[in-house]
Motif scaffolding. Structure first.
Motif, PDB file in Angstrom:
ATOM      1  N   VAL A  24      49.253  34.919  25.803  1.00 11.60           N
ATOM      2  CA  VAL A  24      48.097  34.209  25.243  1.00 11.60           C
ATOM      3  C   VAL A  24      47.213  33.764  26.409  1.00 11.60           C
ATOM      4  CG1 VAL A  24      47.346  32.475  23.575  1.00 11.60           C
ATOM      5  CG2 VAL A  24      49.681  33.340  23.467  1.00 11.60           C
ATOM      6  N   VAL A  27      44.022  29.828  27.318  1.00 11.88           N
ATOM      7  CA  VAL A  27      44.393  28.647  26.512  1.00 11.88           C
ATOM      8  C   VAL A  27      43.762  27.401  27.142  1.00 11.88           C
ATOM      9  CG1 VAL A  27      46.337  27.181  25.805  1.00 11.88           C
ATOM     10  CG2 VAL A  27      46.570  29.678  25.765  1.00 11.88           C
ATOM     11  N   MET A  31      43.728  22.204  23.730  1.00  9.77           N
ATOM     12  CA  MET A  31      44.226  22.733  22.446  1.00  9.77           C
ATOM     13  C   MET A  31      45.555  22.070  22.099  1.00  9.77           C
ATOM     14  SD  MET A  31      44.043  26.841  22.531  1.00  9.77           S
ATOM     15  CE  MET A  31      42.530  27.751  22.446  1.00  9.77           C
ATOM     16  N   MET A  36      46.905  26.711  19.470  1.00 10.95           N
ATOM     17  CA  MET A  36      47.185  27.892  20.289  1.00 10.95           C
ATOM     18  C   MET A  36      47.840  28.981  19.432  1.00 10.95           C
ATOM     19  SD  MET A  36      49.853  28.399  23.328  1.00 10.95           S
ATOM     20  CE  MET A  36      51.053  27.815  22.179  1.00 10.95           C
ATOM     21  N   MET A  88      48.416  21.321  24.950  1.00  9.56           N
ATOM     22  CA  MET A  88      48.772  22.331  25.945  1.00  9.56           C
ATOM     23  C   MET A  88      48.696  21.777  27.365  1.00  9.56           C
ATOM     24  SD  MET A  88      49.923  24.610  24.190  1.00  9.56           S
ATOM     25  CE  MET A  88      50.366  25.685  25.545  1.00  9.56           C
TER      26      MET A  88
END
Ligand code: SF4
Ligand code: FES
Length: 247
Positions: A24, A27, A31, A36, A88
């Motif tokens: 991913v 990010v 978030m 995410m 995150m």
């Protein structure tokens, strides 16, 4: 941030599952963990792949729907934080994060990261209520409750029924959840008439749902997003013993 997610994929309740890696990129630290996963799911759907099933509803730490075991910890590494409130920024660029469902015999798998936690509803239906006539709202102070009792009852009432205590317990015990419900009602005058019956019936329902027994590991308290105190389990045990001797 670029994150590698190692996610448990399982197409259905009785099918085998395995960890699958997903990259991913991009990010944002702001978030939430679930946002995410939303981004990853949009990408998977856009590629014609099956999105990852996971539970959420309020995304404000209130409803108890979100779950997830993140790097081996129910609700992830932040203390007193539900998965939906985990950001995150808690992680580092380049991290590899393992994401698994809550695992307990009483929480059978549904798909991927979603499990069936209706066992909690059945335990609640066995006694997690009061049967007084509610009528209109009572005048303030019509029922006097000592402040210390009201505070303890409110703390116990903060339980959102998420099941992290079960997921974190090596015995998959539901003691902290049930103890929170028992304490909340037993500490207030409105809960007294059914106090003994409630302790017996919720304990019985809990055992019938295949939850394990408490062996004082206290992992439940560590994982609880509402920081429900382990001491509630002592109150539950006292309530149960008293009820067993008198009912
Ligand atoms: S006691 Fe805590 S971990 Fe267990 S169900 Fe309630 S809020 Fe979730
Ligand atoms: S989604 Fe409601 S508590 Fe997390």
């Amino acid at each position: 941030m670029n994150i590698t997610l190692r996610i448990w994929r399982q197409a259905g309740p009785d099918l085998p599952g395995k960890l699958v890696d997903y990259q991913v990129p991009g990010v944002s630290p702001d978030m939430s963990f679930l946002e995410m996963l939303d981004v990853l799911n949009e990408r998977l759907a856009g590629q014609g792949q099956d999105p990852i099933a996971f539970d959420s509803d309020c995304r404000e730490g209130i409803c108890g729907m979100c779950s997830l075991v993140i790097n081996g910890q129910a609700h992830g590494p932040e203390r007193g934080t539900a998965t939906c409130q985990l950001h995150m920024r808690t992680f580092q660029d380049g991290d590899v994060i393992t994401v698994e469902p809550f695992r307990a015999r009483a929480f059978p798998p549904i798909k991927d990261l979603a499990v069936d936690r209706s066992a909690f509803d059945r335990v609640m239906a066995a006694g997690g209520f009061i049967s007084v006539n509610t009528g209109n709202a009572a005048d303030a102070n019509a029922v006097l409750v000592p402040k210390v009792m009201a505070d303890e009852a409110m703390d116990a009432a903060a339980c959102i029924g998420c099941g992290a205590c079960v997921a974190a317990c090596p015995n998959a015990a539901a003691m902290l959840f049930v103890a929170a419900k028992i304490s909340h009602l037993a500490l207030l005058p409105q809960g007294r008439p059914e106090q003994a019956r409630r302790a017996l019936s919720m304990r019985k329902a809990m055992d019938e749902e295949s939850f394990g027994n408490c062996s004082n590991e206290t992992e439940c308290e560590a994982a609880c997003p509402k920081e429900i105190k382990f001491s509630n389990i002592a109150r539950f045990n006292r309530e149960f013993l008293k009820a067993s001797l008198t009912e």
